[in-house]
Design a protein around this motif. Structure first.
Motif, PDB file in Angstrom:
ATOM      1  N   PRO A   1       0.827  -1.200   0.000  1.00 15.49           N
ATOM      2  CA  PRO A   1       0.000   0.000   0.000  1.00 15.49           C
ATOM      3  C   PRO A   1       0.866   1.257   0.000  1.00 15.49           C
ATOM      4  CG  PRO A   1      -0.630  -1.485   1.777  1.00 15.49           C
ATOM      5  CD  PRO A   1       0.666  -1.970   1.245  1.00 15.49           C
ATOM      6  N   TRP A   2       0.255   2.371  -0.351  1.00 14.44           N
ATOM      7  CA  TRP A   2       0.902   3.671  -0.215  1.00 14.44           C
ATOM      8  C   TRP A   2       1.003   4.013   1.279  1.00 14.44           C
ATOM      9  CZ3 TRP A   2       1.846   8.071  -3.677  1.00 14.44           C
ATOM     10  CH2 TRP A   2       1.986   7.666  -5.016  1.00 14.44           C
ATOM     11  N   PRO A   3       1.803   5.013   1.618  1.00 12.13           N
ATOM     12  CA  PRO A   3       1.855   5.435   3.014  1.00 12.13           C
ATOM     13  C   PRO A   3       0.465   5.821   3.519  1.00 12.13           C
ATOM     14  CG  PRO A   3       3.566   6.521   1.729  1.00 12.13           C
ATOM     15  CD  PRO A   3       2.741   5.754   0.765  1.00 12.13           C
ATOM     16  N   SER A   4       0.230   5.615   4.815  1.00 11.89           N
ATOM     17  CA  SER A   4      -1.096   5.906   5.352  1.00 11.89           C
ATOM     18  C   SER A   4      -1.378   7.403   5.286  1.00 11.89           C
ATOM     19  CB  SER A   4      -1.178   5.434   6.796  1.00 11.89           C
ATOM     20  OG  SER A   4      -0.479   6.347   7.616  1.00 11.89           O
ATOM     21  N   VAL A   5      -2.640   7.728   5.284  1.00 13.29           N
ATOM     22  CA  VAL A   5      -3.017   9.142   5.183  1.00 13.29           C
ATOM     23  C   VAL A   5      -2.531   9.916   6.408  1.00 13.29           C
ATOM     24  CG1 VAL A   5      -5.286   8.934   6.296  1.00 13.29           C
ATOM     25  CG2 VAL A   5      -4.902  10.677   4.548  1.00 13.29           C
ATOM     26  N   ASP A   6      -2.463   9.236   7.547  1.00 15.71           N
ATOM     27  CA  ASP A   6      -1.984   9.909   8.758  1.00 15.71           C
ATOM     28  C   ASP A   6      -0.540  10.360   8.594  1.00 15.71           C
ATOM     29  OD1 ASP A   6      -3.825   7.497  10.704  1.00 15.71           O
ATOM     30  OD2 ASP A   6      -4.409   9.496  10.005  1.00 15.71           O
ATOM     31  N   ALA A   7       0.232   9.576   7.843  1.00 14.90           N
ATOM     32  CA  ALA A   7       1.651   9.914   7.669  1.00 14.90           C
ATOM     33  C   ALA A   7       1.858  11.116   6.761  1.00 14.90           C
ATOM     34  CB  ALA A   7       2.398   8.698   7.111  1.00 14.90           C
ATOM     35  N   VAL A   8       0.923  11.355   5.833  1.00 11.08           N
ATOM     36  CA  VAL A   8       1.126  12.469   4.884  1.00 11.08           C
ATOM     37  C   VAL A   8       0.318  13.709   5.248  1.00 11.08           C
ATOM     38  CG1 VAL A   8       1.637  10.885   2.985  1.00 11.08           C
ATOM     39  CG2 VAL A   8      -0.677  11.737   3.292  1.00 11.08           C
ATOM     40  N   ALA A   9      -0.622  13.537   6.194  1.00 12.08           N
ATOM     41  CA  ALA A   9      -1.556  14.637   6.480  1.00 12.08           C
ATOM     42  C   ALA A   9      -0.856  15.943   6.837  1.00 12.08           C
ATOM     43  CB  ALA A   9      -2.520  14.224   7.584  1.00 12.08           C
ATOM     44  N   HIS A  10       0.238  15.842   7.613  1.00  9.33           N
ATOM     45  CA  HIS A  10       0.843  17.101   8.066  1.00  9.33           C
ATOM     46  C   HIS A  10       1.566  17.822   6.937  1.00  9.33           C
ATOM     47  CE1 HIS A  10       3.973  14.054   8.595  1.00  9.33           C
ATOM     48  NE2 HIS A  10       4.846  15.022   8.420  1.00  9.33           N
TER      49      HIS A  10
ATOM     50  N   LEU B   1      -9.524  12.669  -0.447  1.00 13.33           N
ATOM     51  CA  LEU B   1      -9.166  12.326  -1.823  1.00 13.33           C
ATOM     52  C   LEU B   1      -7.975  11.368  -1.840  1.00 13.33           C
ATOM     53  CD1 LEU B   1      -9.451  15.826  -3.541  1.00 13.33           C
ATOM     54  CD2 LEU B   1     -10.938  13.864  -3.919  1.00 13.33           C
ATOM     55  N   TYR B   2      -6.997  11.640  -0.963  1.00 15.73           N
ATOM     56  CA  TYR B   2      -5.813  10.778  -0.902  1.00 15.73           C
ATOM     57  C   TYR B   2      -6.219   9.361  -0.508  1.00 15.73           C
ATOM     58  CZ  TYR B   2      -1.303   8.863   0.530  1.00 15.73           C
ATOM     59  OH  TYR B   2      -0.199   8.059   0.662  1.00 15.73           O
ATOM     60  N   ARG B   3      -7.081   9.283   0.498  1.00 17.45           N
ATOM     61  CA  ARG B   3      -7.532   7.969   0.965  1.00 17.45           C
ATOM     62  C   ARG B   3      -8.279   7.210  -0.115  1.00 17.45           C
ATOM     63  NH1 ARG B   3     -10.616   6.359   6.005  1.00 17.45           N
ATOM     64  NH2 ARG B   3      -9.152   4.706   6.452  1.00 17.45           N
ATOM     65  N   GLU B   4      -9.064   7.961  -0.910  1.00 14.02           N
ATOM     66  CA  GLU B   4      -9.802   7.299  -1.993  1.00 14.02           C
ATOM     67  C   GLU B   4      -8.823   6.652  -2.945  1.00 14.02           C
ATOM     68  OE1 GLU B   4     -10.597   8.301  -5.541  1.00 14.02           O
ATOM     69  OE2 GLU B   4     -11.954   6.583  -5.666  1.00 14.02           O
ATOM     70  N   MET B   5      -7.747   7.365  -3.263  1.00 17.33           N
ATOM     71  CA  MET B   5      -6.734   6.808  -4.156  1.00 17.33           C
ATOM     72  C   MET B   5      -5.976   5.681  -3.466  1.00 17.33           C
ATOM     73  SD  MET B   5      -5.555  10.386  -5.838  1.00 17.33           S
ATOM     74  CE  MET B   5      -4.054   9.822  -6.585  1.00 17.33           C
ATOM     75  N   TRP B   6      -5.775   5.815  -2.166  1.00 21.88           N
ATOM     76  CA  TRP B   6      -5.093   4.780  -1.398  1.00 21.88           C
ATOM     77  C   TRP B   6      -5.846   3.454  -1.507  1.00 21.88           C
ATOM     78  CZ3 TRP B   6      -5.611   1.324   2.578  1.00 21.88           C
ATOM     79  CH2 TRP B   6      -4.438   0.925   3.253  1.00 21.88           C
ATOM     80  N   PHE B   7      -7.168   3.500  -1.313  1.00 25.08           N
ATOM     81  CA  PHE B   7      -7.962   2.272  -1.397  1.00 25.08           C
ATOM     82  C   PHE B   7      -8.013   1.743  -2.827  1.00 25.08           C
ATOM     83  CE2 PHE B   7      -9.372   1.439   2.739  1.00 25.08           C
ATOM     84  CZ  PHE B   7      -9.701   2.616   3.378  1.00 25.08           C
ATOM     85  N   ARG B   8      -8.095   2.666  -3.792  1.00 28.24           N
ATOM     86  CA  ARG B   8      -8.138   2.252  -5.187  1.00 28.24           C
ATOM     87  C   ARG B   8      -6.888   1.462  -5.534  1.00 28.24           C
ATOM     88  NH1 ARG B   8      -8.497   6.710  -9.488  1.00 28.24           N
ATOM     89  NH2 ARG B   8      -9.505   7.983  -7.909  1.00 28.24           N
ATOM     90  N   HIS B   9      -5.758   1.917  -5.001  1.00 32.55           N
ATOM     91  CA  HIS B   9      -4.492   1.218  -5.220  1.00 32.55           C
ATOM     92  C   HIS B   9      -4.544  -0.189  -4.639  1.00 32.55           C
ATOM     93  CE1 HIS B   9      -0.125   0.722  -5.501  1.00 32.55           C
ATOM     94  NE2 HIS B   9      -0.172   0.282  -4.258  1.00 32.55           N
TER      95      HIS B   9
END
Lengths: 520, 233
Positions: free
Chosen positions: A72-81, A92-100
């Protein structure tokens, strides 16, 4: 909100658990990802649609291929800041994360449920607050497309109850609202309604609105997100209704979009293909073979001419798959309704190459023919679903094939009813007049039976269109005078009117383009 | 949604409200009872709404435990009456296979099969055996007779009396009366066939008289022409 995934949940397979346990730290953010996220966030804030599209379509794919082939891509918590913890960007990032996850890995049940939650949050924001973004049509289409796909995938997954673990069953019971069919349909419907897209399209015809002309983008400082999501949701609804077997309503949902013209639906190749594929399939099931043949023909010709430009695109495989499926559906339509004159030369030669032999056998209407109809239908049909909640009573069964089996059975039933028609056709092509008695003799049936066969021919070749009008799609026709059959051959009529209209508009476009060129 | 406060005015417009519900809020489990009532209303008032019935069949699909096979049977009979439209098939696509295996549905499917393949004699024989199903819906006989005449009109310029009689299940004096009525109001002409009895000349249309077929293939809708008005200047 739940975390992205949970090590304690039962993963899809042991291998998945293994891989997710080793060599993947959800909080590690490579520099390239940080850079992508920061730039994408900035472009979105600056409404730079072109840059957004480049990053979305190319950069994201490149990084996925290079760094996240099977993780998986890095979690959204890791990129949020990195993005000011912006709520919408994170959704939006999470949507792409799940799509991946769905594209490269196998989603766990918990991930499926979390993805549903994410869609709900994202859609609520778009529907109920003022979203001041312009996103590329490709992205907006992908969201709707993926939403419906994950729904379909969940129904398939849920219907295989036999080998579910206790944990999975407990989760299913607990989160019974996830991917609930009412929820899915109501979100799509809400987009259509809240965006007012139907009225916008109506008013555009009278010149009071601009939508198609700007490809859906808003050049007066507003946002295209709700409008375009509303637009694509109509295609989404067509698709969901086809998955449920409700072809009539599916086509009704698509009605506001004029598929005889270019439109926002043609601005993204995926949306264009999905629209025509489902439109054609629905018409096939409604016995409107001519409509299906016409649209498949246009679409297949378009793909033939343009697929080279999509070779590097992540959708390329899907395009090819749908292309093959539409050829199969076209083969079916033409076997039931031999109107080969409706098919373009290039498409026809491709068709002969792929299915020439099978089509000849399908028109023989023996057991082998039914096997081929079965084979082609099964290959090309949508992945039908059972929308109702599963039964948790023992014994647990797999019922994921039920919906498909029903549609196939009813389709073959229709084919069987048309069994004798090709025999009639052969004779009608040879005679200009023939007495009922003689034809009955040749076909080895008695007079009354022949009369019923001829009535069937007439009924099956005269479809009722969406407005209740009767339209003949018979290539060879006849009428009966007492006991004499008089054959009528229909001559092909070239559609000059449409052709000239298209050329006039095209020429005007070229002249306008030339006028815009300033010579130094 | 639906009827929260029933003023006398709203009560009069029940069926109008149902059509609105189907158009505006179709994916809503609460409207199921309204849709079921609407089916019964269609049966008793001899009206018909495919969209509303498909909406109900979808809801049954979403919540199978709420399905009423009696209502489904009535929907199917109404769909049969809508022939030549493919409504019957459209409804079957939404009904689970195990339900279709039940006796009454098997019968309806057989009846549909006979009508789809022009086997009117077998149809009327079977319908006679299943009175309880078909007589529950008023107007059934007339609707099927209308369909029969439709298919015959696609096919025949002149049709022998016995063939017509078998298709619409009317014989003898009743048939004479029927033919007289059609001759007076429907443009039918009654002829004497060569020694074999009456010949009925059906009204001309583009399907049994191909010379009447307008070359509609090349006509262009006005809408498309208006798009080039700015260009033509």
């Amino acid at each position: 909100m739940a975390t992205n995934y949970d090590y304690e949940e039962a993963p899809a397979t042991y291998d998945e658990a293994h891989r997710q346990d080793l060599g993947y730290d959800p909080n590690f953010v490579p520099d390239s990802v940080k850079s992508l996220v920061v730039h994408l966030y900035r472009h979105i804030r600056e409404k730079n649609v072109y840059e957004i599209h480049q990053m979305y379509e190319i950069s994201f794919q490149t990084l996925s291929d290079r760094l996240f082939k099977d993780t998986p891509w890095p979690s959204v918590d890791a990129v949020a800041h990195f993005v000011d913890n912006d709520q919408v960007f994170c959704l939006l990032y999470r949507e792409m994360w799940f799509r991946h996850i769905y594209a490269r890995l196998s989603p766990t049940l918990k991930q499926r449920i979390d993805s549903w939650d994410n869609y709900c949050s994202l859609f609520q924001v778009v529907l109920h607050s003022v979203v001041n973004m312009q996103l590329p049509n490709q992205w907006l289409w992908d969201m709707v497309d993926e939403f419906v796909y994950q729904f379909q995938s969940f129904c398939q997954y849920r219907a295989k109850m036999k080998n579910k673990t206790e944990q999975e069953i407990a989760l299913l019971r607990q989160y019974d609202q996830a991917w609930n069919v009412y929820g899915v349909l109501n979100y799509l419907q809400a987009f259509v309604e809240k965006s007012n897209i139907i009225q916008i399209l109506e008013q555009e015809k009278e010149g009071l609105e601009q939508f198609t002309a700007t490809d859906g983008y808003d050049y007066s400082g507003g946002s295209n997100v709700l409008k375009v999501l509303g637009y694509f949701s109509m295609v989404g609804l067509l698709r969901v209704h086809c998955l449920l077997g409700d072809y009539q309503t599916g086509l009704k949902c698509l009605l506001p979009i004029d598929i005889s013209q270019q439109g926002v639906y043609t601005s993204v190749i995926g949306s264009h293909i999905t629209t025509i594929y489902h439109y054609g399939f629905a018409n096939l099931m409604l016995r409107r073979y001519v409509d299906a043949i016409r649209e498949f023909n246009k679409m297949l010709l378009y793909i033939y001419k343009t697929k080279q430009y999509h070779q590097k695109s992540p959708q390329y495989e899907q395009i090819l798959k749908k292309n093959e499926q539409m050829y199969a559906l076209l083969a079916i339509c033409l076997s039931l309704c031999p109107q080969v004159k409706l098919v373009e030369e290039t498409v026809n030669s491709q068709l002969r190459e792929k299915y020439g032999e099978k089509m000849a056998r399908m028109q023989r209407y023996d057991d082998e023919a039914f096997a081929i109809y079965d084979e082609l239908f099964s290959y090309a049909c949508p992945k039908f679903i059972t929308p109702s909640a599963p039964s948790f009573e023992e014994p647990l069964v797999n019922y994921n094939q039920d919906a498909y089996r029903l549609q196939l059975k009813l389709f073959l039933y229709e084919v069987k009813q048309q069994q004798l028609l090709s025999g009639v056709r052969t004779f009608l092509k040879v005679y200009s007049t023939i007495s009922l008695g003689k034809l009955a003799n040749y076909m080895e049936v008695d007079d009354p039976t022949l009369r019923t066969i001829l009535l069937t021919y007439k009924h099956k070749t005269h479809a009722v269109d969406s407005e209740g009008k009767v339209i003949s799609n018979a290539d060879v026709d006849f009428y009966i005078d007492d006991d004499m059959i008089h054959v009528v051959e229909s001559k092909p009529v070239k559609r000059y009117g449409d052709y000239f209209l298209r050329q006039i508009v095209k020429l005007e476009g070229v002249i306008n383009d030339m006028d815009r060129i300033k010579l130094d | 949604m639906g009827r929260e406060r029933e003023t006398p005015k709203e009560q009069q417009q029940v069926s109008y409200t149902v059509e609105q519900l189907v158009a505006v809020n179709p994916y809503n489990p609460d409207i199921l009872p309204d849709l079921e009532n609407y089916v019964n209303e269609q049966v008793s008032l001899q009206t018909y709404s495919l969209d509303a019935n498909l909406c109900l069949l979808r809801l049954y699909q979403f919540e199978p435990e709420r399905m009423s096979t009696q209502i489904v049977a009535r929907i199917l009979v109404k769909a049969l009456m809508a022939m030549p439209a493919p409504d019957f098939s459209l409804c079957l696509f939404l009904i689970p296979e195990r339900v279709q295996m039940e006796e009454q549905f098997k019968t309806l499917i057989v009846l549909s099969h006979y009508l789809e393949t022009g086997r009117f004699r077998q149809f009327w024989d079977e319908a006679a055996k299943s009175r309880h199903i078909v007589e529950a819906v008023p107007g059934f006989e007339q609707a099927i007779q209308a369909y029969a005449i439709h298919v015959l009109s696609l096919t025949y310029q002149k049709i022998p009396r016995p063939v017509l009689a078998e298709a619409i299940n009317i014989e003898g004096l009743s048939l004479d009366k029927f033919l007289e009525h059609q001759a007076a109001n429907g443009g039918w002409i009654l002829e004497k066939g060569h020694g074999r009895g009456q010949l009925i000349v059906l009204p001309q249309n583009e399907f049994n008289h191909p010379e009447l077929k307008k070359s509609a293939a090349d006509s262009v809708p006005l809408e498309h022409i208006t798009r080039i008005f700015p260009i033509l200047g």
